[in-house]
Design an enzyme around this catalytic site. Sequence first.
Site, PDB file in Angstrom:
ATOM      1  N   ASN A 131     -13.177   0.667 -22.884  1.00 40.06           N
ATOM      2  CA  ASN A 131     -12.104  -0.203 -22.390  1.00 40.06           C
ATOM      3  C   ASN A 131     -11.143  -0.461 -23.547  1.00 40.06           C
ATOM      4  OD1 ASN A 131     -10.630  -2.588 -21.229  1.00 40.06           O
ATOM      5  ND2 ASN A 131     -12.255  -2.484 -19.688  1.00 40.06           N
ATOM      6  N   SER A 164     -12.438  -4.517 -15.463  1.00 45.48           N
ATOM      7  CA  SER A 164     -12.586  -5.865 -16.015  1.00 45.48           C
ATOM      8  C   SER A 164     -13.949  -6.441 -15.639  1.00 45.48           C
ATOM      9  CB  SER A 164     -11.459  -6.766 -15.502  1.00 45.48           C
ATOM     10  OG  SER A 164     -11.451  -6.766 -14.085  1.00 45.48           O
ATOM     11  N   TYR A 186       0.826  -1.215   0.000  1.00 45.23           N
ATOM     12  CA  TYR A 186       0.000   0.000   0.000  1.00 45.23           C
ATOM     13  C   TYR A 186       0.861   1.265   0.000  1.00 45.23           C
ATOM     14  CZ  TYR A 186      -4.364  -2.374  -0.128  1.00 45.23           C
ATOM     15  OH  TYR A 186      -5.417  -3.124  -0.582  1.00 45.23           O
ATOM     16  N   GLN A 204     -14.452   2.103  -8.256  1.00 49.62           N
ATOM     17  CA  GLN A 204     -13.852   1.021  -7.460  1.00 49.62           C
ATOM     18  C   GLN A 204     -12.449   1.441  -7.018  1.00 49.62           C
ATOM     19  OE1 GLN A 204     -14.729  -2.996  -9.585  1.00 49.62           O
ATOM     20  NE2 GLN A 204     -14.963  -1.425 -11.127  1.00 49.62           N
ATOM     21  N   ASN A 205     -12.001   2.604  -7.511  1.00 50.36           N
ATOM     22  CA  ASN A 205     -10.631   3.022  -7.236  1.00 50.36           C
ATOM     23  C   ASN A 205     -10.515   3.715  -5.878  1.00 50.36           C
ATOM     24  OD1 ASN A 205     -10.260   2.090  -9.786  1.00 50.36           O
ATOM     25  ND2 ASN A 205     -10.145   4.106 -10.761  1.00 50.36           N
ATOM     26  N   HIS A 246     -14.709   0.748  -2.848  1.00 51.12           N
ATOM     27  CA  HIS A 246     -13.640  -0.057  -2.241  1.00 51.12           C
ATOM     28  C   HIS A 246     -12.745   0.746  -1.309  1.00 51.12           C
ATOM     29  CE1 HIS A 246     -14.101  -3.188  -5.730  1.00 51.12           C
ATOM     30  NE2 HIS A 246     -15.008  -3.335  -4.791  1.00 51.12           N
TER      31      HIS A 246
HETATM   32  C1  BJW Z   1      -8.224   0.486 -19.706  1.00 52.84           C
HETATM   33  C2  BJW Z   1      -7.089   1.233 -19.850  1.00 52.84           C
HETATM   34  C3  BJW Z   1      -7.253   2.483 -20.426  1.00 52.84           C
HETATM   35  C4  BJW Z   1      -6.478  -0.687 -18.912  1.00 52.84           C
HETATM   36  N1  BJW Z   1      -8.451   2.849 -20.801  1.00 52.84           N
HETATM   37  N2  BJW Z   1      -9.426   0.805 -20.048  1.00 52.84           N
HETATM   38  C5  BJW Z   1     -19.951 -13.554  -6.872  1.00 52.84           C
HETATM   39  C6  BJW Z   1     -19.327 -14.475  -7.681  1.00 52.84           C
HETATM   40  C7  BJW Z   1     -18.001 -14.824  -7.452  1.00 52.84           C
HETATM   41  C8  BJW Z   1     -17.280 -14.274  -6.404  1.00 52.84           C
HETATM   42  C9  BJW Z   1     -17.905 -13.361  -5.598  1.00 52.84           C
HETATM   43  C10 BJW Z   1     -19.221 -13.009  -5.832  1.00 52.84           C
HETATM   44  N3  BJW Z   1     -19.569 -12.093  -4.892  1.00 52.84           N
HETATM   45  C11 BJW Z   1     -18.513 -11.852  -4.090  1.00 52.84           C
HETATM   46  C12 BJW Z   1     -17.486 -12.608  -4.493  1.00 52.84           C
HETATM   47  C13 BJW Z   1     -16.143 -12.636  -3.867  1.00 52.84           C
HETATM   48  C14 BJW Z   1     -15.263 -11.496  -4.273  1.00 52.84           C
HETATM   49  C15 BJW Z   1     -15.136 -11.481  -5.803  1.00 52.84           C
HETATM   50  O1  BJW Z   1     -15.751 -10.730  -6.507  1.00 52.84           O
HETATM   51  N4  BJW Z   1     -14.277 -12.339  -6.339  1.00 52.84           N
HETATM   52  C16 BJW Z   1     -14.076 -12.436  -7.773  1.00 52.84           C
HETATM   53  C17 BJW Z   1     -12.693 -11.911  -8.144  1.00 52.84           C
HETATM   54  C18 BJW Z   1     -14.257 -13.865  -8.185  1.00 52.84           C
HETATM   55  N5  BJW Z   1     -15.784 -10.226  -3.799  1.00 52.84           N
HETATM   56  C19 BJW Z   1     -15.550  -9.816  -2.546  1.00 52.84           C
HETATM   57  O2  BJW Z   1     -14.941 -10.483  -1.739  1.00 52.84           O
HETATM   58  C20 BJW Z   1     -16.129  -8.465  -2.153  1.00 52.84           C
HETATM   59  N6  BJW Z   1     -16.831  -8.538  -0.941  1.00 52.84           N
HETATM   60  C21 BJW Z   1     -17.966  -9.225  -0.793  1.00 52.84           C
HETATM   61  O3  BJW Z   1     -18.454  -9.848  -1.700  1.00 52.84           O
HETATM   62  O4  BJW Z   1     -18.512  -9.136   0.462  1.00 52.84           O
HETATM   63  C22 BJW Z   1     -19.598 -10.002   0.802  1.00 52.84           C
HETATM   64  C23 BJW Z   1     -19.024 -11.145   1.569  1.00 52.84           C
HETATM   65  C24 BJW Z   1     -18.645 -10.952   2.879  1.00 52.84           C
HETATM   66  C25 BJW Z   1     -18.154 -12.025   3.612  1.00 52.84           C
HETATM   67  C26 BJW Z   1     -17.991 -13.269   3.003  1.00 52.84           C
HETATM   68  C27 BJW Z   1     -18.316 -13.434   1.673  1.00 52.84           C
HETATM   69  C28 BJW Z   1     -18.852 -12.370   0.938  1.00 52.84           C
HETATM   70  C29 BJW Z   1     -15.006  -7.466  -1.914  1.00 52.84           C
HETATM   71  C30 BJW Z   1     -14.211  -7.177  -3.125  1.00 52.84           C
HETATM   72  C31 BJW Z   1     -13.078  -6.230  -2.768  1.00 52.84           C
HETATM   73  C32 BJW Z   1     -12.152  -5.946  -3.933  1.00 52.84           C
HETATM   74  N7  BJW Z   1     -11.014  -5.253  -3.459  1.00 52.84           N
HETATM   75  C33 BJW Z   1     -10.018  -4.785  -4.415  1.00 52.84           C
HETATM   76  C34 BJW Z   1      -8.870  -4.126  -3.603  1.00 52.84           C
HETATM   77  C35 BJW Z   1      -9.338  -2.751  -3.112  1.00 52.84           C
HETATM   78  C36 BJW Z   1      -8.283  -1.992  -2.409  1.00 52.84           C
HETATM   79  C37 BJW Z   1      -7.084  -1.737  -3.278  1.00 52.84           C
HETATM   80  O5  BJW Z   1      -7.138  -1.052  -4.313  1.00 52.84           O
HETATM   81  O6  BJW Z   1      -6.023  -2.231  -2.887  1.00 52.84           O
HETATM   82  O7  BJW Z   1     -10.576  -3.841  -5.332  1.00 52.84           O
HETATM   83  S1  BJW Z   1      -9.469  -6.080  -5.489  1.00 52.84           S
HETATM   84  C38 BJW Z   1      -9.292  -5.056  -6.931  1.00 52.84           C
HETATM   85  O8  BJW Z   1     -10.241  -5.443  -7.947  1.00 52.84           O
HETATM   86  C39 BJW Z   1      -9.701  -3.656  -6.476  1.00 52.84           C
HETATM   87  C40 BJW Z   1     -10.459  -3.167  -7.671  1.00 52.84           C
HETATM   88  O9  BJW Z   1     -11.288  -2.095  -7.294  1.00 52.84           O
HETATM   89  C41 BJW Z   1     -11.193  -4.394  -8.112  1.00 52.84           C
HETATM   90  C42 BJW Z   1     -11.686  -4.346  -9.532  1.00 52.84           C
HETATM   91  O10 BJW Z   1     -10.635  -4.222 -10.421  1.00 52.84           O
HETATM   92  P1  BJW Z   1     -10.783  -3.274 -11.699  1.00 52.84           P
HETATM   93  O11 BJW Z   1     -10.921  -1.879 -11.258  1.00 52.84           O
HETATM   94  O12 BJW Z   1     -11.823  -3.812 -12.587  1.00 52.84           O
HETATM   95  O13 BJW Z   1      -9.335  -3.389 -12.330  1.00 52.84           O
HETATM   96  P2  BJW Z   1      -8.741  -4.538 -13.309  1.00 52.84           P
HETATM   97  O14 BJW Z   1      -7.271  -4.420 -13.225  1.00 52.84           O
HETATM   98  O15 BJW Z   1      -9.337  -5.850 -13.045  1.00 52.84           O
HETATM   99  O16 BJW Z   1      -9.210  -4.101 -14.758  1.00 52.84           O
HETATM  100  C43 BJW Z   1      -8.691  -2.963 -15.397  1.00 52.84           C
HETATM  101  C44 BJW Z   1      -9.405  -2.800 -16.718  1.00 52.84           C
HETATM  102  O17 BJW Z   1      -9.003  -1.592 -17.306  1.00 52.84           O
HETATM  103  C45 BJW Z   1      -9.117  -3.909 -17.728  1.00 52.84           C
HETATM  104  O18 BJW Z   1     -10.351  -4.359 -18.279  1.00 52.84           O
HETATM  105  C46 BJW Z   1      -8.273  -3.216 -18.814  1.00 52.84           C
HETATM  106  O19 BJW Z   1      -8.514  -3.731 -20.107  1.00 52.84           O
HETATM  107  C47 BJW Z   1      -8.759  -1.810 -18.690  1.00 52.84           C
HETATM  108  N8  BJW Z   1      -7.829  -0.753 -19.086  1.00 52.84           N
HETATM  109  N9  BJW Z   1      -6.004   0.488 -19.366  1.00 52.84           N
HETATM  110  C48 BJW Z   1      -9.525   2.031 -20.612  1.00 52.84           C
HETATM  111  N10 BJW Z   1      -6.181   3.273 -20.633  1.00 52.84           N
END
Ligand code: BJW
Length: 250
Positions: free
Chosen positions: A214, A190, A69, A103-104, A121
């Site tokens: 995207n 994503s 972090y 989400q950022n 987040h």
């Molecule tokens: C461009 C570009 C340019 C590049 N122009 N585009 C249902 C099904 C399956 C699993 C689950 C479900 N429900 C819940 C879950 C579990 C889990 C989950 O989702 N897992 C999946 C991965 C399978 N979710 C959780 O655990 C969540 N909590 C929850 O559900 O609570 C209820 C619960 C409680 C108790 C028990 C059980 C359930 C919490 C999720 C927390 C996510 N945290 C993070 C870290 C945050 C802090 C930090 O930043 O350090 O959040 S993980 C990370 O992923 C971060 C992001 O916000 C998040 C999403 O990522 P994002 O923003 O989409 O980024 P990327 O890198 O994935 O994508 C980037 C995109 O940009 C790409 O598409 C590129 O192509 C594009 N791009 N350059 C335009 N210039």
Amino acid sequence: MSEIKLTTEFINKLSESEKIVFFTGAGISAESGIPTFRGKDGIWNKLKPEELANFNAFLRNPQMVWEWYNHRKKIIHESKPNAGHIAIAEFEKYFDDVTVVTQNIDNLHRRAGSNKIYELHGNIERNYCINCRTFYNEELNFSEGVPKCKCGGLIRPDVVWFGEFLPADQLEASEKAAINSDIFFVVGTSAVVYPAAGLVYTAKRAGSYIVEVNIEETEVSSIADISFFGEAGKVLPAILENVKKLKGNI
Ligand code: BJW
Ligand code: ZN
């Protein structure tokens, strides 16, 4: 990219709509120099998310998680909003109701001038004690290891890790905004992390017009009404140029 081609349907939507939501992910900040999580330049190609972004990992190795972090915080502090963030903020001049759902954790939408922002987040500028939940939002001192609260508890960043609930007020407000939106932009995510990604389906079911921006196809491309495959910092200003033409330069 000012020569971007909009369909008549999208132009009509832009001219008749009032409520706009921008749902953003790490990709919007990529052009500010902040690495994304997944994809070809994603930081998690090297580091596994489950080893870093969960509470048990923090308890096992708080030093390692804090190093990650602090490293990201440094990058964020050295970065500035890019043309994509700035275009989103400028949409407020042309539409009555513009909401950013992000989400950022990087504050770049706020720094670009957006006014209504929901953070799903958390935020890297806030920290709290895992014991008593006292907040420590000032600069933390790491000279004697991982900082501790006056109660002795470890201090952690106020971000949402896997398995943790999203802040209820932010999620509920985002769901309402998604349901009420006329146009729902999905930018630089994503769309694989839930429940955040579920907002795209919520908006779609409620009849909103889904616009994806995207550099590549994602999980939600198939439900988008229109997709622009290009960098957010080029595509969003190009869409804004078209809005200006429709609504007159302000
Ligand atoms: C461009 C570009 C340019 C590049 N122009 N585009 C249902 C099904 C399956 C699993 C689950 C479900 N429900 C819940 C879950 C579990 C889990 C989950 O989702 N897992 C999946 C991965 C399978 N979710 C959780 O655990 C969540 N909590 C929850 O559900 O609570 C209820 C619960 C409680 C108790 C028990 C059980 C359930 C919490 C999720 C927390 C996510 N945290 C993070 C870290 C945050 C802090 C930090 O930043 O350090 O959040 S993980 C990370 O992923 C971060 C992001 O916000 C998040 C999403 O990522 P994002 O923003 O989409 O980024 P990327 O890198 O994935 O994508 C980037 C995109 O940009 C790409 O598409 C590129 O192509 C594009 N791009 N350059 C335009 N210039
Ligand atoms: Zn405490």
